[in-house]
Write a protein that holds these residues in place. Structure first.
Motif, mmCIF file in Angstrom:
data_model
loop_
_atom_site.group_PDB
_atom_site.id
_atom_site.type_symbol
_atom_site.label_atom_id
_atom_site.label_comp_id
_atom_site.label_asym_id
_atom_site.label_seq_id
_atom_site.Cartn_x
_atom_site.Cartn_y
_atom_site.Cartn_z
ATOM 1 N N GLY A 33 0.830 -1.197 0.000
ATOM 2 C CA GLY A 33 0.000 0.000 0.000
ATOM 3 C C GLY A 33 0.862 1.242 0.000
ATOM 4 N N MET A 34 0.248 2.370 -0.312
ATOM 5 C CA MET A 34 0.976 3.641 -0.333
ATOM 6 C C MET A 34 0.802 4.373 0.996
ATOM 7 S SD MET A 34 0.550 5.203 -4.160
ATOM 8 C CE MET A 34 -1.110 4.578 -4.432
ATOM 9 N N HIS A 35 1.915 4.812 1.555
ATOM 10 C CA HIS A 35 1.880 5.595 2.782
ATOM 11 C C HIS A 35 1.386 7.007 2.466
ATOM 12 C CE1 HIS A 35 4.063 2.674 5.250
ATOM 13 N NE2 HIS A 35 4.829 2.454 4.207
ATOM 14 N N ILE A 36 0.419 7.480 3.241
ATOM 15 C CA ILE A 36 -0.066 8.857 3.107
ATOM 16 C C ILE A 36 0.663 9.710 4.149
ATOM 17 C CG2 ILE A 36 -2.058 10.387 3.399
ATOM 18 C CD1 ILE A 36 -3.812 8.054 2.438
ATOM 19 N N ASN A 37 1.153 10.836 3.732
ATOM 20 C CA ASN A 37 1.833 11.744 4.657
ATOM 21 C C ASN A 37 0.788 12.424 5.545
ATOM 22 O OD1 ASN A 37 4.609 11.373 3.892
ATOM 23 N ND2 ASN A 37 4.071 12.314 1.936
ATOM 24 N N ASP A 38 0.271 11.635 6.501
ATOM 25 C CA ASP A 38 -0.901 12.083 7.255
ATOM 26 C C ASP A 38 -0.582 13.062 8.378
ATOM 27 O OD1 ASP A 38 0.235 10.292 9.035
ATOM 28 O OD2 ASP A 38 -1.424 8.853 8.986
ATOM 29 N N ASP A 39 0.670 13.486 8.486
ATOM 30 C CA ASP A 39 0.966 14.616 9.361
ATOM 31 C C ASP A 39 0.739 15.931 8.629
ATOM 32 O OD1 ASP A 39 3.155 13.667 7.791
ATOM 33 O OD2 ASP A 39 4.566 14.878 8.951
ATOM 34 N N HIS A 40 0.457 15.848 7.319
ATOM 35 C CA HIS A 40 0.168 17.036 6.508
ATOM 36 C C HIS A 40 -1.205 16.966 5.821
ATOM 37 C CE1 HIS A 40 4.267 18.708 6.787
ATOM 38 N NE2 HIS A 40 4.658 17.459 6.771
ATOM 39 N N PHE A 41 -1.646 15.732 5.512
ATOM 40 C CA PHE A 41 -2.907 15.543 4.786
ATOM 41 C C PHE A 41 -3.699 14.444 5.483
ATOM 42 C CE2 PHE A 41 0.825 15.998 2.034
ATOM 43 C CZ PHE A 41 0.651 17.297 1.610
ATOM 44 N N VAL A 42 -4.779 14.814 6.129
ATOM 45 C CA VAL A 42 -5.554 13.841 6.907
ATOM 46 C C VAL A 42 -6.559 13.154 5.983
ATOM 47 C CG1 VAL A 42 -7.072 13.477 8.872
ATOM 48 C CG2 VAL A 42 -5.303 15.244 8.974
ATOM 49 N N PRO A 43 -6.458 11.822 5.834
ATOM 50 C CA PRO A 43 -7.344 11.114 4.913
ATOM 51 C C PRO A 43 -8.606 10.588 5.595
ATOM 52 C CG PRO A 43 -5.627 9.626 5.637
ATOM 53 C CD PRO A 43 -5.407 10.932 6.378
ATOM 54 N N GLU A 44 -9.672 10.507 4.817
ATOM 55 C CA GLU A 44 -10.906 9.831 5.219
ATOM 56 C C GLU A 44 -11.405 9.030 4.027
ATOM 57 O OE1 GLU A 44 -13.919 12.517 7.384
ATOM 58 O OE2 GLU A 44 -12.760 13.905 6.141
ATOM 59 N N ILE A 45 -12.256 8.060 4.290
ATOM 60 C CA ILE A 45 -12.983 7.356 3.234
ATOM 61 C C ILE A 45 -14.473 7.582 3.472
ATOM 62 C CG2 ILE A 45 -13.604 5.107 2.277
ATOM 63 C CD1 ILE A 45 -10.864 5.884 1.426
ATOM 64 N N ILE A 46 -15.164 8.033 2.428
ATOM 65 C CA ILE A 46 -16.604 8.270 2.553
ATOM 66 C C ILE A 46 -17.359 7.478 1.489
ATOM 67 C CG2 ILE A 46 -16.274 10.609 3.474
ATOM 68 C CD1 ILE A 46 -17.278 11.619 0.670
#
Length: 432
Positions: free
Chosen positions: A253-266
């Motif tokens: 899987g791809m790591h999301i830089n979630d300290d800068h971009f907070v992901p959600e799934i809707i």
């Protein structure tokens, strides 16, 4: 294990604290500087003080690409123009282009995100990186360029196109890494073969590919052709450009830089947030951008999120490969079809090349789906029975996967138009 920044291995409490602090700052920033968000939040009965942390994310309004178009060009900027040092924009081929801006701090952050991504893929300052993404208003070229320089690697800023020059530089400069679209690297390889050059003869060890969806089957084709590690990088200009997400050596899987971009799934229909592990539309909230910090931006990309530590040691949220885009999904006689599903079948067929086009039409009020795919030169023959056998095999495989009858047409080698940027795979004649 090598990491670019300590934030890649934060534990859950450290991450939530950083995300919460940055979210609160961002909400105050957009409320006070972007009339669009102030009006939206007021209409929902929300004030910045109502957002206490990351747990309140779902209280905030969504943002769409149409909102960016409606406020073209700078209406959603949260920084004054005298602080904006860079402007990029989408191509605008399907409507008004979307314009994105960057402050000096945004450019610094972006450079770090690319350096972080490339480090995870095994790129070091000893490498020579050939950047074959397009430069200009498209974010790919300059994004990769600045990140490569931040990493300390040698950068070859050739941009996209000029394929024979690309090949010359691969040979003469000894490039060890190439960054471009997956369809373009296949075109480079095909051109090399036509010139009598073995694609595996270069010094390349890694390719960094993004800007268009691609399947595991295409990865296998690229790796086999060049003898390299084909790595995936994810981004979209509205959020940042390349560097929002990246693969590591584990390729789980791809790591999301979630300290800068907070992901959600809707759920794209109900807009309700979905639990971890369920597939849906990817949404991002930008919590460190200054010029254009969008709240809950709907990407239209369909994927699944996973938390927990990766075998590489990183604790960043991971996302599966993009299955497709909710606005690229084809609905054929009530069946949802993603181009990636068709590609996965075509690339498993030994006799066909990774060059195809999907044609959708409506005949007598009935939707039709046709796929043109090139036959590899060594299998192309005038023997009709031989070609018919291949067509029937592909038709049966597509029916098994999709539950639809798809008309398959085999075409001559090199007859489908090549792209030196993003490949155009779909021709939808229904709205013409």
């Amino acid at each position: 294990m090598t990491y670019w920044q300590k934030e890649e291995v934060y534990d859950i409490e450290q991450k939530r604290q950083v995300q919460s602090e940055r979210l609160i700052t961002t909400v105050n920033r957009v409320y006070n500087n972007v009339p669009f968000y102030k009006e939206k939040m007021k209409a929902m009965g929300i004030e910045p003080g109502d957002i206490k942390g990351i747990g309140d994310l779902d209280k905030l309004p969504f943002t769409t690409k149409q909102d960016l178009r409606d406020h073209y060009p700078y209406g959603l900027f949260a920084a004054p123009m005298e602080e904006v040092v860079r402007i990029h924009a989408s191509s605008g081929t399907t409507g008004q282009p979307t314009v994105v801006g960057y402050t000096k701090n945004d450019i610094e952050m972006w450079s770090d995100m690319i350096a972080r991504s490339f480090t995870a893929m095994g790129v070091t300052k000893k490498d020579i990186v050939q950047v074959a993404y397009g430069y200009g208003l498209f974010t790919g070229g300059l994004g990769a360029h600045y990140g490569t320089e931040r990493l300390g690697a040698a950068t070859v800023p050739i941009s996209g196109g000029n394929t024979k020059k690309q090949i010359q530089l691969l040979q003469e400069f000894g490039s060890t890494v190439i960054a471009c679209t997956p369809s373009y690297i296949l075109y480079i390889g095909e051109t090399m073969k036509n010139m009598g050059i073995d694609p595996r003869s270069t010094k390349l060890h890694t390719g960094i590919f993004g800007a268009e969806p691609w399947t595991e089957e295409m990865r296998e084709q690229i790796e086999s052709m060049f003898g390299i590690n084909a790595m995936d990088i994810y981004g979209l200009s509205e959020v940042l450009g390349p560097g929002v997400g990246f693969e590591c050596s584990a390729r789980s899987g791809m790591h999301i830089n979630d300290d800068h971009f907070v992901p959600e799934i809707i759920n794209p229909d109900t807009l309700q947030a979905l639990p971890e592990g369920q597939s849906g539309e990817l949404v991002f909230t930008m919590i460190t951008k200054e010029a254009l910090p969008l709240l809950r931006y709907r990407t239209r990309d369909i994927t699944t999120l996973h938390t927990g530590q990766c075998s590489c040691g990183r604790t960043l949220t991971r996302m599966d490969k993009i299955a497709g885009r909710s606005d690229d999904m084809l609905i054929i006689r009530g069946v949802n079809v993603f181009p990636s599903q068709i590609e996965s079948v075509l690339l498993k067929v030994a006799e066909t090349a990774p060059h195809y086009v999907i044609i959708v039409d409506r005949i007598n009020n009935l939707d039709t789906l046709e796929v043109w795919v090139e036959v590899r030169p060594e299998f192309f023959t005038d023997a009709i029975k031989s070609l018919e056998k291949i067509e029937k095999h592909i038709t049966a495989e597509l029916f098994s996967l999709l539950g639809l009858h798809v008309k398959v047409k085999l075409v001559e080698p090199r007859s489908i138009e090549r792209s030196e940027g993003k490949a155009k795979r779909i021709i939808d004649k229904r709205n013409k």
